[in-house]
Motif scaffolding. Structure first.
Motif, mmCIF file in Angstrom:
data_model
loop_
_atom_site.group_PDB
_atom_site.id
_atom_site.type_symbol
_atom_site.label_atom_id
_atom_site.label_comp_id
_atom_site.label_asym_id
_atom_site.label_seq_id
_atom_site.Cartn_x
_atom_site.Cartn_y
_atom_site.Cartn_z
ATOM 1 N N GLN A 174 0.889 -1.161 0.077
ATOM 2 C CA GLN A 174 -0.153 -0.124 0.017
ATOM 3 C C GLN A 174 0.857 1.369 0.077
ATOM 4 O O GLN A 174 0.581 2.105 -0.751
ATOM 5 C CB GLN A 174 -0.861 -0.036 1.325
ATOM 6 N N ALA A 175 1.887 1.056 0.643
ATOM 7 C CA ALA A 175 2.674 2.419 0.830
ATOM 8 C C ALA A 175 3.723 2.640 -0.651
ATOM 9 O O ALA A 175 3.551 3.679 -0.973
ATOM 10 C CB ALA A 175 3.976 2.161 1.893
ATOM 11 N N HIS A 176 4.097 1.432 -1.303
ATOM 12 C CA HIS A 176 4.466 1.783 -2.573
ATOM 13 C C HIS A 176 3.505 2.284 -3.612
ATOM 14 O O HIS A 176 3.639 2.996 -4.643
ATOM 15 C CB HIS A 176 4.886 0.388 -2.980
ATOM 16 N N LYS A 177 2.238 1.834 -3.746
ATOM 17 C CA LYS A 177 1.082 2.247 -4.395
ATOM 18 C C LYS A 177 1.083 3.728 -4.069
ATOM 19 O O LYS A 177 0.825 4.472 -4.958
ATOM 20 C CB LYS A 177 -0.108 1.532 -4.153
ATOM 21 N N ARG A 178 1.068 4.191 -2.913
ATOM 22 C CA ARG A 178 0.819 5.575 -2.608
ATOM 23 C C ARG A 178 1.884 6.412 -3.045
ATOM 24 O O ARG A 178 1.848 7.481 -3.528
ATOM 25 C CB ARG A 178 0.574 5.762 -1.324
ATOM 26 N N TRP A 179 3.308 6.058 -2.835
ATOM 27 C CA TRP A 179 4.499 6.540 -3.470
ATOM 28 C C TRP A 179 4.438 6.652 -5.078
ATOM 29 O O TRP A 179 4.668 7.887 -5.678
ATOM 30 C CB TRP A 179 5.716 5.756 -3.192
ATOM 31 N N ILE A 180 3.902 5.818 -5.465
ATOM 32 C CA ILE A 180 3.835 5.587 -7.201
ATOM 33 C C ILE A 180 2.795 6.748 -7.494
ATOM 34 O O ILE A 180 2.834 7.389 -8.395
ATOM 35 C CB ILE A 180 3.540 4.081 -7.781
ATOM 36 N N GLY A 181 1.498 6.631 -6.911
ATOM 37 C CA GLY A 181 0.583 7.551 -7.229
ATOM 38 C C GLY A 181 1.056 8.845 -7.262
ATOM 39 O O GLY A 181 0.650 9.774 -8.013
ATOM 40 N N SER A 182 1.705 9.305 -6.029
ATOM 41 C CA SER A 182 2.276 10.292 -5.925
ATOM 42 C C SER A 182 3.173 10.880 -6.834
ATOM 43 O O SER A 182 3.320 11.979 -7.379
ATOM 44 C CB SER A 182 2.907 10.802 -4.576
ATOM 45 N N PHE A 183 4.139 10.128 -7.157
ATOM 46 C CA PHE A 183 5.261 10.211 -8.337
ATOM 47 C C PHE A 183 4.588 10.478 -9.593
ATOM 48 O O PHE A 183 4.810 11.672 -10.217
ATOM 49 C CB PHE A 183 6.166 9.269 -8.316
ATOM 50 N N VAL A 184 3.632 9.583 -10.200
ATOM 51 C CA VAL A 184 2.991 9.871 -11.430
ATOM 52 C C VAL A 184 2.169 11.276 -11.348
ATOM 53 O O VAL A 184 2.239 11.923 -12.491
ATOM 54 C CB VAL A 184 2.255 8.530 -11.754
ATOM 55 N N SER A 185 1.502 11.473 -10.277
ATOM 56 C CA SER A 185 0.707 12.474 -10.251
ATOM 57 C C SER A 185 1.568 13.893 -10.550
ATOM 58 O O SER A 185 1.371 14.837 -11.294
ATOM 59 C CB SER A 185 -0.220 13.020 -9.003
ATOM 60 N N LEU A 186 2.640 13.789 -9.805
ATOM 61 C CA LEU A 186 3.555 14.972 -9.630
ATOM 62 C C LEU A 186 4.297 15.196 -11.150
ATOM 63 O O LEU A 186 4.489 16.197 -11.839
ATOM 64 C CB LEU A 186 4.538 14.883 -8.764
ATOM 65 N N VAL A 187 4.466 14.151 -11.872
ATOM 66 C CA VAL A 187 5.153 14.034 -13.277
ATOM 67 C C VAL A 187 4.165 14.516 -14.001
ATOM 68 O O VAL A 187 4.439 15.362 -14.921
ATOM 69 C CB VAL A 187 5.758 12.680 -13.688
ATOM 70 N N GLY A 188 2.898 14.281 -13.956
ATOM 71 C CA GLY A 188 1.861 14.619 -14.813
ATOM 72 C C GLY A 188 1.754 16.145 -14.690
ATOM 73 O O GLY A 188 1.353 16.836 -15.684
ATOM 74 N N PHE A 189 1.493 16.533 -13.425
ATOM 75 C CA PHE A 189 1.482 17.947 -13.012
ATOM 76 C C PHE A 189 2.649 18.831 -13.830
ATOM 77 O O PHE A 189 2.393 19.950 -14.126
ATOM 78 C CB PHE A 189 1.134 18.448 -11.803
ATOM 79 N N SER A 190 3.799 18.206 -13.581
ATOM 80 C CA SER A 190 4.895 19.070 -14.199
ATOM 81 C C SER A 190 4.895 19.138 -15.858
ATOM 82 O O SER A 190 5.166 20.175 -16.301
ATOM 83 C CB SER A 190 6.328 18.074 -14.046
ATOM 84 N N VAL A 191 4.315 18.129 -16.366
ATOM 85 C CA VAL A 191 4.268 17.957 -17.665
ATOM 86 C C VAL A 191 3.251 19.194 -18.009
ATOM 87 O O VAL A 191 3.434 20.167 -18.895
ATOM 88 C CB VAL A 191 3.877 16.669 -18.371
ATOM 89 N N LEU A 192 2.026 19.161 -17.453
ATOM 90 C CA LEU A 192 0.854 19.965 -17.768
ATOM 91 C C LEU A 192 1.397 21.512 -17.522
ATOM 92 O O LEU A 192 1.021 22.334 -18.339
ATOM 93 C CB LEU A 192 -0.253 19.778 -16.779
ATOM 94 N N THR A 193 2.103 21.790 -16.581
ATOM 95 C CA THR A 193 2.288 23.147 -15.965
ATOM 96 C C THR A 193 3.583 23.676 -17.011
ATOM 97 O O THR A 193 3.590 24.775 -17.446
ATOM 98 C CB THR A 193 3.055 23.175 -14.566
ATOM 99 N N ALA A 194 4.202 22.675 -17.743
ATOM 100 C CA ALA A 194 5.332 22.896 -18.541
ATOM 101 C C ALA A 194 4.683 23.377 -19.731
ATOM 102 O O ALA A 194 4.889 24.365 -20.528
ATOM 103 C CB ALA A 194 6.367 21.727 -18.900
ATOM 104 N N LEU A 195 3.631 22.720 -20.311
ATOM 105 C CA LEU A 195 2.908 23.198 -21.365
ATOM 106 C C LEU A 195 2.209 24.407 -21.065
ATOM 107 O O LEU A 195 1.965 25.181 -22.094
ATOM 108 C CB LEU A 195 1.768 22.065 -21.575
ATOM 109 N N TYR A 196 1.508 24.510 -19.889
ATOM 110 C CA TYR A 196 0.951 26.068 -19.690
ATOM 111 C C TYR A 196 1.927 27.230 -19.741
ATOM 112 O O TYR A 196 1.609 28.028 -20.060
ATOM 113 C CB TYR A 196 0.497 25.793 -18.567
ATOM 114 N N MET A 197 3.376 26.819 -19.401
ATOM 115 C CA MET A 197 4.382 27.883 -19.353
ATOM 116 C C MET A 197 4.498 28.471 -20.802
ATOM 117 O O MET A 197 4.709 29.621 -21.079
ATOM 118 C CB MET A 197 5.387 27.513 -18.966
ATOM 119 N N PHE A 198 4.490 27.484 -21.811
ATOM 120 C CA PHE A 198 4.615 28.003 -22.992
ATOM 121 C C PHE A 198 3.357 28.871 -23.704
ATOM 122 O O PHE A 198 3.571 29.384 -24.889
ATOM 123 C CB PHE A 198 5.073 26.724 -24.202
#
Length: 113
Positions: free
Chosen positions: A82-106
């Motif tokens: 369960q802890a591993h799943k939570r870490w993965i969920g956080s990591f994937v979400s943060l990477v996704g938001f990083s990509v979206l905010t990068a696109l928004y910057m442009f």
């Protein structure tokens, strides 16, 4: 795509391929960050948008050791699943938001040339 393959191999319990995919995905992520940094030097970004993007990007990178640590613990103790799943969920979400905010910057970025 690499991130999706990594998650899929983990869910299927394909440890050997999962470990290789984790390493390859991380190296690819670092290479993408480096490439984006080089490309981004040719633009002027809104400072607030850049700051928000960098917060997500750095937090994603900082969360990766938690994914790795919980994954190593999971190898020996299934109670870490369960802890591993939570870490993965956080990591994937943060990477996704990083990509979206990068696109928004442009949207309103100005070319330096």
């Amino acid at each position: 795509m690499l991130l999706a393959l990594t998650i899929r191999s983990g869910k299927k319990g394909e440890r050997r391929s999962h470990y290789y995919l984790v390493a390859f995905t991380f190296v690819s992520l670092v290479a993408a960050i480096w490439q984006a940094e080089l490309y981004g030097r040719g633009f002027v970004f809104d400072q607030v948008k850049l700051t928000v993007h960098l917060c997500f990007a750095f937090t994603a990178l900082l969360s990766f050791p938690g994914v790795v640590y919980s994954g190593f613990k999971l190898r020996r103790h299934s109670t870490w699943r369960q802890a591993h799943k939570r870490w993965i969920g956080s990591f994937v979400s943060l990477v996704g938001f990083s990509v979206l905010t990068a696109l928004y910057m442009f949207i309103d970025a100005k070319s330096k040339s």
